[in-house]
Design a protein around this motif. Structure first.
Motif, PDB file in Angstrom:
ATOM      1  N   SER A  79     -66.353   6.677 -17.832  1.00 45.01           N
ATOM      2  CA  SER A  79     -66.038   7.274 -16.521  1.00 45.01           C
ATOM      3  C   SER A  79     -65.820   8.766 -16.688  1.00 45.01           C
ATOM      4  O   SER A  79     -65.306   9.213 -17.705  1.00 45.01           O
ATOM      5  N   ASN A  80     -66.178   9.521 -15.652  1.00 43.02           N
ATOM      6  CA  ASN A  80     -66.176  10.979 -15.773  1.00 43.02           C
ATOM      7  C   ASN A  80     -65.150  11.620 -14.845  1.00 43.02           C
ATOM      8  O   ASN A  80     -65.272  11.561 -13.613  1.00 43.02           O
ATOM      9  N   LEU A  82     -64.854  14.590 -14.270  1.00 37.98           N
ATOM     10  CA  LEU A  82     -65.383  15.849 -13.729  1.00 37.98           C
ATOM     11  C   LEU A  82     -65.155  15.945 -12.225  1.00 37.98           C
ATOM     12  O   LEU A  82     -64.827  17.010 -11.707  1.00 37.98           O
ATOM     13  N   GLN A 295     -61.882  21.441 -19.943  1.00 43.61           N
ATOM     14  CA  GLN A 295     -63.062  20.576 -19.958  1.00 43.61           C
ATOM     15  C   GLN A 295     -63.634  20.485 -18.555  1.00 43.61           C
ATOM     16  O   GLN A 295     -62.930  20.684 -17.572  1.00 43.61           O
ATOM     17  N   THR A 297     -66.850  17.866 -17.695  1.00 41.39           N
ATOM     18  CA  THR A 297     -66.947  16.418 -17.886  1.00 41.39           C
ATOM     19  C   THR A 297     -65.844  15.997 -18.846  1.00 41.39           C
ATOM     20  O   THR A 297     -65.628  16.643 -19.879  1.00 41.39           O
ATOM     21  N   LYS A 298     -65.107  14.960 -18.463  1.00 41.78           N
ATOM     22  CA  LYS A 298     -64.074  14.463 -19.385  1.00 41.78           C
ATOM     23  C   LYS A 298     -63.985  12.956 -19.258  1.00 41.78           C
ATOM     24  O   LYS A 298     -64.059  12.408 -18.155  1.00 41.78           O
ATOM     25  N   SER A 299     -63.806  12.323 -20.403  1.00 38.66           N
ATOM     26  CA  SER A 299     -63.740  10.866 -20.417  1.00 38.66           C
ATOM     27  C   SER A 299     -62.531  10.381 -19.629  1.00 38.66           C
ATOM     28  O   SER A 299     -61.440  10.949 -19.728  1.00 38.66           O
TER      29      SER A 299
END
Ligand SMILES: Cc1ncc(COP(=O)(O)O)c(C=O)c1O
Length: 493
Positions: A79-80, A82, A295, A297-299
């Motif tokens: 999952s992002n 962002l 960041q 995009t980040k998990s």
């Protein structure tokens, strides 16, 4: 290079010499082989669980907490974060985690917070927000005690601030409120204090320093990266948002929040104070970018795992874990006080300890001896007149093992006292003192690595089991050379 077909038989080896085809393509490998290799590789690392690794990791000792966190980590790994409008569940968990932390840190109504990737990112963002809020200051200054975490050195470096480090009290290792106040100028955009400091585990006097900052309209950040989920359950002098001049606090979920790595909280007293932390642009042909962190995009994995951990434990769960970790700290400090040759460097306010030795033994040899007995403690280099020391981060899982640790420590000190002292040749020490770290060429680096017993071949540098000679060499270097040398080693690992 063509793609491998899905029906290629999986390679039966993970050795590049046999799994690469003549064109240099990496063949797919059977899953079981990969699993076995992961297990084997991980066995070369420090154990993350079991309570015997006294830095880097935090073990609650609760299998149910770890199992649930790993489920959440896996479920949200793709999952992002962002775009919270595309992944509203991440936005909801972030809101709830921030509220969970805000209650512990006594944040007033109107607070605003962000989940970041770790302590360093929280610290960087606190500095960035303070700097961005004062664009009229041409040469912004960051004021902090000499004991402040290196993350603030990094922030000053990255964001172009002048870092003014203020001497701490030599006995307590606490920031000195008078000196801190005297260091403030019209260019100061942020003052930082630690709750507690990493290297010594002491809580700075937050109230007088925050008051001095507030009197001049300067922000004051409390770095509670390592104490944010412990100090609320002990009984320290006021240090969190209950202190008026405190404008932001960092508190790491991946430390005493006992979540898997990659997650921290940054809280601001108000939404207005947080505003300058954000960065946004619509001036490119792609999607609109709004970043609350460094960041993009980040998990979602670390956030979901931390959320699950916090919900499972609740404030009462953290209270119990903090009590266990504190009791381990006090018991070990007491044991050290009864151990000839060793001393506790500063009175611990939380769950961290720094141990120094007298002339009868070398702390780095003590660390090696402990390591041979299955315990990891972290060597710290002498700094600004302070001695070499050993750092211990005590987490809940170590509490039942305190007796075992103290026996291993006593044996290790005895062995270190019996061993010949680790020393650096005085001629070499003189050379080290005269070297210009900014002008080290390959030959000089190779010479230094070989002096440290680290002559790397084409396969890179391998670290020996006994690190005392290397730490002794680093200790003999000026601080800037230490950084250059450490970089040279890490570049070659
Ligand atoms: C007080 C303090 N601040 C900041 C940090 C940096 O955190 P991280 O290693 O998660 O980036 C640490 C890490 O130990 C810390 O103890």
């Amino acid at each position: 290079m063509g793609a491998a077909a899905h029906d290629d038989p999986p390679a039966t080896s993970l050795d590049p010499a046999t799994s690469l085809d003549p064109a240099g393509r990496w063949a797919p490998v059977a899953a079981d082989l990969i699993r076995a290799r992961l297990t084997e590789r991980q066995s070369q690392d420090l154990p993350t669980h079991g309570g015997r690794t006294l830095a880097y990791v935090y073990d609650s000792g609760r299998a149910d907490v770890d199992a649930l966190a790993r489920e959440a980590l896996a479920a949200y790994g793709g999952s992002n974060g962002l775009d919270p409008s595309a992944f509203p569940s991440l936005a909801a968990m972030e809101r709830e985690l921030v509220a969970f932390g805000a209650a512990l840190l006594q944040a007033p109504e109107g607070y605003a917070g962000t989940v970041t990737s770790g302590g360093t990112e929280s610290c960087l963002l606190a500095v960035l927000a303070a700097r961005a809020a004062r664009p009229e200051v041409a040469r912004p200054q960051l004021v902090a005690p000499t004991t402040v975490h290196a993350a603030f050195h990094k922030a000053a470096h990255l964001f172009g601030l002048e870092l003014t480090l203020v001497d701490v009290h030599p006995d307590t290792q606490q920031a000195d409120p008078q000196r801190m106040a005297a260091a403030l100028t019209d260019r100061t955009v942020l003052v930082v204090v630690s709750a507690p400091s990493y290297a010594h585990g002491v809580l700075d006097p937050v109230a007088p320093i925050a008051a001095a900052a507030a009197a001049r309209g300067i922000r004051c950040h409390v770095d509670a990266c390592i104490g944010g989920f412990v100090l609320p359950f002990l009984d320290p002098p006021a240090w969190s948002f209950e202190v008026d001049g405190v404008t932001s606090i960092s508190a790491d979920l991946h430390k005493y929040g006992y979540a898997p790595k990659g997650v921290s909280l940054l809280l601001h007293r108000s939404m207005a104070l947080r505003h300058s932390q954000f960065w946004a642009t619509a001036d490119w042909p792609g999607y609109g970018v709004v970043n609350s962190t460094l960041q993009s995009t980040k998990s979602g994995g670390p956030l979901a795992a931390a959320w699950a951990t916090a919900m499972l434990l609740g404030h009462s769960g953290y209270a119990a874990l903090a009590t266990q970790a504190r009791s381990a700290t006090v018991a070990i400090a007491d044991g050290v006080r009864g151990t000839a040759g060793l001393r506790v460097l500063a009175e611990p306010d939380s769950t961290l300890l720094a141990l120094a030795a007298d002339d009868s033994c070398d702390v780095y040899t003590v660390a090696d001896e402990l390591s041979a007995r299955g315990w990891f403690v972290q060597p710290q280099l002498p700094h600004r007149g302070g001695p070499a020391s050993l750092h211990l981060t005590l987490s809940a899982a170590t509490e039942p093992l305190v007796g075992q640790f103290l026996s291993a420590l006593a044996e290790s000190v005895q062995a270190a006292r019996a061993a010949s002292p680790v020393s650096v040749d005085p001629g070499l020490a003189g050379v080290l003192g005269a070297l210009d770290p900014t002008a080290l060429d390959e030959r000089a680096v190779a010479g230094l690595l070989s002096a440290a017993g680290l002559s790397g071949d084409g396969a890179g540098v391998r670290l020996p089991a006994r690190m005392a000679p290397i730490h002794a060499l680093l200790a003999a270097c000026p601080v800037s050379l230490r950084a250059a040398l450490l970089t040279a080693v890490v570049e070659r690992l």
